[in-house]
Design a protein around this motif. Structure first.
Motif, PDB file in Angstrom:
ATOM      1  N   THR A  54       0.828  -1.200   0.000  1.00 30.08           N
ATOM      2  CA  THR A  54       0.000   0.000   0.000  1.00 30.08           C
ATOM      3  C   THR A  54       0.865   1.254   0.000  1.00 30.08           C
ATOM      4  O   THR A  54       1.869   1.322   0.716  1.00 30.08           O
ATOM      5  N   LEU A  55       0.450   2.240  -0.787  1.00 31.89           N
ATOM      6  CA  LEU A  55       1.068   3.558  -0.750  1.00 31.89           C
ATOM      7  C   LEU A  55       0.370   4.425   0.290  1.00 31.89           C
ATOM      8  O   LEU A  55      -0.832   4.290   0.519  1.00 31.89           O
ATOM      9  N   LYS A  56       1.119   5.319   0.912  1.00 24.27           N
ATOM     10  CA  LYS A  56       0.493   6.258   1.844  1.00 24.27           C
ATOM     11  C   LYS A  56      -0.533   7.098   1.081  1.00 24.27           C
ATOM     12  O   LYS A  56      -0.220   7.700   0.039  1.00 24.27           O
ATOM     13  N   ASN A  57      -1.760   7.080   1.573  1.00 25.22           N
ATOM     14  CA  ASN A  57      -2.887   7.765   0.927  1.00 25.22           C
ATOM     15  C   ASN A  57      -3.156   7.233  -0.489  1.00 25.22           C
ATOM     16  O   ASN A  57      -3.779   7.922  -1.302  1.00 25.22           O
ATOM     17  N   ASN A  58      -2.651   6.016  -0.772  1.00 25.61           N
ATOM     18  CA  ASN A  58      -2.823   5.379  -2.081  1.00 25.61           C
ATOM     19  C   ASN A  58      -2.322   6.258  -3.217  1.00 25.61           C
ATOM     20  O   ASN A  58      -2.882   6.259  -4.324  1.00 25.61           O
ATOM     21  N   GLN A  59      -1.246   6.986  -2.972  1.00 24.39           N
ATOM     22  CA  GLN A  59      -0.723   7.875  -4.013  1.00 24.39           C
ATOM     23  C   GLN A  59       0.790   7.977  -3.919  1.00 24.39           C
ATOM     24  O   GLN A  59       1.394   7.671  -2.890  1.00 24.39           O
ATOM     25  N   PHE A  60       1.407   8.401  -5.031  1.00 24.58           N
ATOM     26  CA  PHE A  60       2.837   8.659  -5.035  1.00 24.58           C
ATOM     27  C   PHE A  60       3.104   9.917  -5.853  1.00 24.58           C
ATOM     28  O   PHE A  60       2.269  10.358  -6.649  1.00 24.58           O
ATOM     29  N   ILE A  61       4.286  10.486  -5.648  1.00 26.91           N
ATOM     30  CA  ILE A  61       4.702  11.705  -6.351  1.00 26.91           C
ATOM     31  C   ILE A  61       5.851  11.357  -7.270  1.00 26.91           C
ATOM     32  O   ILE A  61       6.813  10.672  -6.876  1.00 26.91           O
ATOM     33  N   TYR A  62       5.740  11.812  -8.521  1.00 24.25           N
ATOM     34  CA  TYR A  62       6.822  11.647  -9.493  1.00 24.25           C
ATOM     35  C   TYR A  62       6.920  12.940 -10.296  1.00 24.25           C
ATOM     36  O   TYR A  62       5.943  13.366 -10.910  1.00 24.25           O
ATOM     37  N   LYS A  63       8.104  13.565 -10.251  1.00 23.19           N
ATOM     38  CA  LYS A  63       8.341  14.844 -10.944  1.00 23.19           C
ATOM     39  C   LYS A  63       7.252  15.866 -10.613  1.00 23.19           C
ATOM     40  O   LYS A  63       6.674  16.495 -11.503  1.00 23.19           O
ATOM     41  N   ASN A  64       6.962  15.969  -9.315  1.00 23.35           N
ATOM     42  CA  ASN A  64       6.024  16.965  -8.780  1.00 23.35           C
ATOM     43  C   ASN A  64       4.569  16.721  -9.167  1.00 23.35           C
ATOM     44  O   ASN A  64       3.713  17.571  -8.895  1.00 23.35           O
ATOM     45  N   LEU A 174       4.005   0.174   6.649  1.00 17.57           N
ATOM     46  CA  LEU A 174       5.012  -0.517   7.443  1.00 17.57           C
ATOM     47  C   LEU A 174       5.452   0.361   8.611  1.00 17.57           C
ATOM     48  O   LEU A 174       5.896   1.495   8.415  1.00 17.57           O
ATOM     49  N   SER A 175       5.296  -0.158   9.815  1.00 18.20           N
ATOM     50  CA  SER A 175       5.664   0.592  11.015  1.00 18.20           C
ATOM     51  C   SER A 175       7.097   0.255  11.417  1.00 18.20           C
ATOM     52  O   SER A 175       7.777  -0.549  10.788  1.00 18.20           O
ATOM     53  N   ASP A 176       7.541   0.891  12.505  1.00 19.32           N
ATOM     54  CA  ASP A 176       8.854   0.586  13.059  1.00 19.32           C
ATOM     55  C   ASP A 176       8.795  -0.565  14.056  1.00 19.32           C
ATOM     56  O   ASP A 176       9.819  -0.984  14.584  1.00 19.32           O
ATOM     57  N   LEU A 247       9.954  -7.757  -4.429  1.00 25.52           N
ATOM     58  CA  LEU A 247      10.949  -6.720  -4.708  1.00 25.52           C
ATOM     59  C   LEU A 247      10.271  -5.386  -4.398  1.00 25.52           C
ATOM     60  O   LEU A 247       9.849  -4.651  -5.295  1.00 25.52           O
ATOM     61  N   GLY A 248      10.122  -5.116  -3.102  1.00 25.18           N
ATOM     62  CA  GLY A 248       9.405  -3.939  -2.638  1.00 25.18           C
ATOM     63  C   GLY A 248       8.428  -4.316  -1.547  1.00 25.18           C
ATOM     64  O   GLY A 248       8.184  -5.504  -1.301  1.00 25.18           O
ATOM     65  N   TYR A 249       7.868  -3.305  -0.888  1.00 28.03           N
ATOM     66  CA  TYR A 249       6.859  -3.525   0.147  1.00 28.03           C
ATOM     67  C   TYR A 249       6.096  -2.226   0.348  1.00 28.03           C
ATOM     68  O   TYR A 249       6.385  -1.205  -0.298  1.00 28.03           O
ATOM     69  N   SER A 250       5.122  -2.243   1.258  1.00 31.29           N
ATOM     70  CA  SER A 250       4.289  -1.066   1.504  1.00 31.29           C
ATOM     71  C   SER A 250       5.138   0.146   1.895  1.00 31.29           C
ATOM     72  O   SER A 250       6.235   0.014   2.450  1.00 31.29           O
ATOM     73  N   ASP A 251       4.588   1.338   1.627  1.00 31.65           N
ATOM     74  CA  ASP A 251       5.192   2.540   2.179  1.00 31.65           C
ATOM     75  C   ASP A 251       5.335   2.397   3.687  1.00 31.65           C
ATOM     76  O   ASP A 251       4.519   1.755   4.348  1.00 31.65           O
ATOM     77  N   THR A 252       6.358   3.044   4.223  1.00 31.90           N
ATOM     78  CA  THR A 252       6.479   3.122   5.667  1.00 31.90           C
ATOM     79  C   THR A 252       5.618   4.279   6.182  1.00 31.90           C
ATOM     80  O   THR A 252       5.183   5.145   5.409  1.00 31.90           O
TER      81      THR A 252
END
Length: 283
Positions: A54-64, A174-176, A247-252
């Motif tokens: 899962t992405l935080k807020n189900n979103q990501f930023i790329y080139k603003n 992903l938590s600490d 090869l990857g996991y949820s956002d922290t």
């Protein structure tokens, strides 16, 4: 549509939707893949791309610019093309289109190669970057293996001794917080309380092979040399276990949202191909 491949001892069936493995049987017709009963979980072995988790807020930023992606990405919900087929091998392809570019702004081709050889099914991924820029991505497998007897009859045997420490999820991120899991030699007995906080997520393991055993009898081995991360998951009272090379996991919980800074993210250079594979072996 479905495609079936086979050899003298094995048969595998792949659904063109998601290029998803939906059946893997031995010559004595024992089924090793979860049936997909929606009462528990309506999938069999989905492909996770272009993100895992899962992405935080189900979103990501790329080139603003901000893009929205659901949990585990979109590949598992799209129709793949069968581009090559032999008796014991099938190759599927998913290419970027207008809809995918709206949520993941890259021209790509994802190929999935299913190959049977002796007692083993190899599943290989090729991520082809058709862009003039470096492409960030994650990919992961999510196979669910059928456990027809009582869940506590089964254990997972790791290739090497492990100090098992899994990361807990917090609102799907992903938590600490980590949890240590007791092993009996290299063996992790399966119990439902193990998964009361969702999946066990491992960032580091010594092992690249895990064997499912039923009352000390080896059933199936997952080998994942190319994958640094692993998830193990089931649902309460469900008769399956997922062993998931990633090869990857949820956002922290600390994620900035910038996909290029995302923990565990992978990169494929312009006009290049990234390849990885894992295998399932009936024992």
């Amino acid at each position: 549509m479905r495609t079936t491949i086979k050899n003298s001892g094995l048969k595998a069936v792949i659904n063109h939707k998601g290029a998803e493995l939906i059946s893997f049987t031995s010559k004595d017709n024992i089924e090793y893949i979860w049936e997909g009963n929606s009462e528990f979980w309506g999938k069999h072995s989905p492909v996770l791309f272009p993100i895992v988790g899962t992405l935080k807020n189900n979103q990501f930023i790329y080139k603003n610019n901000t893009y929205h992606l659901p949990r585990h990405g979109f590949a598992r919900d799209l129709d793949f093309q069968l581009i090559d087929s032999k008796e014991s091998q099938a190759v599927f392809s998913l290419k970027a289109n207008e809809e995918t570019i709206e949520v993941y702004p890259f021209h790509f081709e994802l190929q999935i190669w299913y190959t049977l050889k002796k007692s083993k099914l190899t599943i290989a991924y090729k991520i082809i970057n058709q862009e003039e820029v470096t492409m960030p991505f994650s990919i992961g497998a999510h196979p669910a293996f059928a456990l027809p007897k009582a869940f506590e009859n089964y254990s997972l045997v790791f290739e090497h001794p492990e100090v098992l420490k899994s990361y807990q999820l917090e609102n799907d991120l992903l938590s600490d917080v980590t949890v240590s899991h007791e092993m009996n030699a290299n063996k992790l007995p399966l119990t439902y309380p193990l998964f009361e906080k969702d999946a066990l997520i491992f960032k580091k393991l010594n092992s690249k092979k895990i064997t499912i055993i039923e009352n000390e009898i080896p059933l199936l081995r997952v080998q994942f040399d190319d994958f640094p991360y692993l998830g193990i998951w089931t649902k309460n009272n469900a008769p399956f276990i997922c062993i998931e090379p990633w090869l990857g996991y949820s956002d922290t919980v600390h994620s900035t949202g910038n996909i290029s800074e995302k923990e565990g993210i992978q990169f494929v250079e312009p006009k290049q191909t990234f390849a990885c594979s894992f295998s399932l072996e009936i024992l």
